[in-house]
Scaffold this motif. Structure first.
Motif, mmCIF file in Angstrom:
data_model
loop_
_atom_site.group_PDB
_atom_site.id
_atom_site.type_symbol
_atom_site.label_atom_id
_atom_site.label_comp_id
_atom_site.label_asym_id
_atom_site.label_seq_id
_atom_site.Cartn_x
_atom_site.Cartn_y
_atom_site.Cartn_z
ATOM 1 N N GLN A 127 0.877 -1.171 0.000
ATOM 2 C CA GLN A 127 0.000 0.000 0.000
ATOM 3 C C GLN A 127 0.922 1.231 0.000
ATOM 4 O O GLN A 127 1.945 1.227 0.679
ATOM 5 C CB GLN A 127 -0.795 -0.073 1.297
ATOM 6 C CG GLN A 127 -1.866 0.935 1.501
ATOM 7 C CD GLN A 127 -2.472 0.787 2.900
ATOM 8 O OE1 GLN A 127 -2.450 -0.309 3.493
ATOM 9 N NE2 GLN A 127 -2.967 1.880 3.437
ATOM 10 N N ILE A 128 0.575 2.280 -0.759
ATOM 11 C CA ILE A 128 1.410 3.490 -0.794
ATOM 12 C C ILE A 128 0.990 4.408 0.355
ATOM 13 O O ILE A 128 -0.195 4.714 0.504
ATOM 14 C CB ILE A 128 1.247 4.243 -2.136
ATOM 15 C CG1 ILE A 128 1.446 3.290 -3.335
ATOM 16 C CG2 ILE A 128 2.195 5.439 -2.209
ATOM 17 C CD1 ILE A 128 2.827 2.711 -3.480
ATOM 18 N N VAL A 129 1.953 4.845 1.169
ATOM 19 C CA VAL A 129 1.635 5.751 2.284
ATOM 20 C C VAL A 129 2.553 6.971 2.235
ATOM 21 O O VAL A 129 3.516 7.014 1.469
ATOM 22 C CB VAL A 129 1.776 5.056 3.669
ATOM 23 C CG1 VAL A 129 0.760 3.938 3.817
ATOM 24 C CG2 VAL A 129 3.194 4.542 3.869
ATOM 25 N N ASP A 130 2.258 7.940 3.089
ATOM 26 C CA ASP A 130 2.935 9.230 3.070
ATOM 27 C C ASP A 130 3.303 9.626 4.492
ATOM 28 O O ASP A 130 2.674 9.164 5.435
ATOM 29 C CB ASP A 130 1.926 10.248 2.508
ATOM 30 C CG ASP A 130 2.627 11.380 1.830
ATOM 31 O OD1 ASP A 130 3.864 11.371 1.779
ATOM 32 O OD2 ASP A 130 1.922 12.302 1.353
ATOM 33 N N GLY A 131 4.316 10.475 4.637
ATOM 34 C CA GLY A 131 4.651 10.983 5.963
ATOM 35 C C GLY A 131 5.134 12.410 5.851
ATOM 36 O O GLY A 131 5.436 12.871 4.748
ATOM 37 N N ALA A 192 6.652 3.928 1.053
ATOM 38 C CA ALA A 192 6.514 5.359 1.374
ATOM 39 C C ALA A 192 7.570 6.174 0.633
ATOM 40 O O ALA A 192 8.669 6.378 1.129
ATOM 41 C CB ALA A 192 6.644 5.567 2.885
ATOM 42 N N PRO A 193 7.248 6.652 -0.576
ATOM 43 C CA PRO A 193 8.207 7.498 -1.299
ATOM 44 C C PRO A 193 8.145 8.935 -0.789
ATOM 45 O O PRO A 193 7.086 9.374 -0.336
ATOM 46 C CB PRO A 193 7.718 7.437 -2.746
ATOM 47 C CG PRO A 193 6.361 6.811 -2.726
ATOM 48 C CD PRO A 193 5.992 6.482 -1.310
ATOM 49 N N GLY A 194 9.266 9.656 -0.848
ATOM 50 C CA GLY A 194 9.207 11.060 -0.444
ATOM 51 C C GLY A 194 10.565 11.743 -0.470
ATOM 52 O O GLY A 194 11.600 11.123 -0.697
ATOM 53 N N ARG A 195 10.515 13.059 -0.203
ATOM 54 C CA ARG A 195 11.734 13.869 -0.197
ATOM 55 C C ARG A 195 12.444 13.758 1.144
ATOM 56 O O ARG A 195 11.793 13.727 2.189
ATOM 57 C CB ARG A 195 11.370 15.343 -0.393
ATOM 58 C CG ARG A 195 11.331 15.768 -1.829
ATOM 59 C CD ARG A 195 11.122 17.275 -1.915
ATOM 60 N NE ARG A 195 9.739 17.617 -1.610
ATOM 61 C CZ ARG A 195 8.838 17.900 -2.557
ATOM 62 N NH1 ARG A 195 9.187 17.912 -3.805
ATOM 63 N NH2 ARG A 195 7.617 18.204 -2.224
#
Ligand code: PHE
Length: 347
Positions: A127-131, A192-195
């Protein structure tokens, strides 16, 4: 008088025939037929004529007027038609001329690679999640077993917001591991992809802002074999069936055991040199580091309220830019951020 009328008529007809446009025609009309025009002036002299002559002259004058009016109208219509024809010709559009090509934009190359990675993991049930990018030190460090005083917490490496170093720009997406485990119960399978942000000078392989893709799986009976299987699947799907990767022992405070995963250099094929020259892509190593990974440390699980005797898990953190460089085969990280269209349009 008859002669005068004939004269006026002849001159006017010649002028009408010679008139080049509507304005010239109007000038003739005013001069001859207007209230102070030549014809009117002649008619004013009618009083001097005899009773017999008067109706005769009146009739001639009327017919001259009628003829001139009709000729003016006809000429006006001709001129209008000619003007319209000219305009149509000048404004003619050749619908068969090929149009100007509109440049279409497309996704940024790094986004394309991210999309591919996401799809591979979604296919494996993740599942794709964010933070948050502005993060508490507790999530970025402490609860990942990175104690106060650990070198990676150093102010020379991390962008802090306040004096007590409690709020920062996250240095790794591993902070999302804690946020997910706090809020979800096993089985957990997230991406969780992100900068992320570090005080790095920009060079060919470093940038103060870059992207990571965090993966976390927690369930009963998860082993290192599951970790290897997931990452090998990623590398083979993303690069090619015969892409070669190696797992190398490493240390991370929040995984035990830990490893780093390298991919055989796509440029030199793992030889470390090309025609006797050191390979500029892998710097002679033959391998390119892609990610860090390991089995989630039992203390990290427990810290999030997960029973480490019942559950185990693995985690990994991929450097997206590195992965894109390998996938799209370019060798300077800065190209990704400069957004030079000559570079971007190649993908
Ligand atoms: N967060 C680590 C880094 O930035 C990578 C990592 C992620 C290692 C998950 C182990 C598990 O280097």
């Amino acid at each position: 008088m008859r002669q005068q009328l004939e004269q006026i008529k002849a001159t006017a007809l010649a002028e009408i025939a010679a008139a080049a446009d509507a304005a010239a025609l109007e000038a003739v009309r005013v001069r001859v037929l207007g209230k102070k025009g030549e014809l009117t002036a002649v008619l004013k002299q009618m009083g001097k004529l005899s009773a017999e002559e008067r109706p005769v002259m009146g009739q001639i004058a009327n017919s001259v007027r009628a003829e001139l009016e009709a000729t003016l109208e006809a000429r006006k219509a001709d001129l209008n038609a000619a003007a319209l024809e000219k305009q149509l010709q000048e404004e003619a559009i050749d619908v068969t001329i090929p149009g100007k090509k509109v440049e279409m934009g497309h996704q940024h190359p790094m986004n394309k690679v991210l999309q591919e990675v996401k799809e591979i993991f979604i296919g494996m049930g993740y599942q794709i999640v964010d933070g948050p990018e502005v993060e508490e030190a507790a999530y970025n460090f402490t609860r990942l077993n990175i104690e106060e005083g650990h070198p990676s917490r150093d102010r020379s490496d991390t962008f802090y917001f306040n004096d007590d170093d409690s709020v920062l720009l996250r240095t790794q997406t591993s902070s999302v591991q804690i946020r997910v485990m706090e809020n979800m119960k096993p089985p957990i399978r997230v991406l969780a992809p992100g900068r992320v942000f570090r005080k790095d000078e920009a060079d060919a392989t470093h940038s103060p802002m870059f992207h990571q893709i965090e993966g976390l799986v927690v369930d009963e009976g998860i082993t290192m074999a599951d970790l290897k299987g997931a990452l090998e699947t990623l590398i083979k799907r993303l690069y090619s069936e015969d892409a070669v990767c190696r797992f190398r022992p490493h240390h991370f405070p929040f995984t035990e055991p830990s490893c780093e995963v390298d991919m055989q250099c796509f440029k030199c094929g793992g030889k470390g040199e090309i025609d006797g020259q050191v390979c500029s892509t892998c710097h002679g190593e033959g391998w390119i580091e892609l990610l860090g990974a390991g089995m989630v440390h039992p203390e990290v699980l427990e810290g999030c309220g997960i029973d480490s005797k019942k559950y185990s898990g693995f985690a990994f953190g991929i450097g997206l830019e590195r992965m894109a460089m390998g996938r799209l085969r370019f060798n300077d990280l800065r190209l990704i951020f400069e957004n030079d269209v000559r570079f971007l349009s190649q993908f």
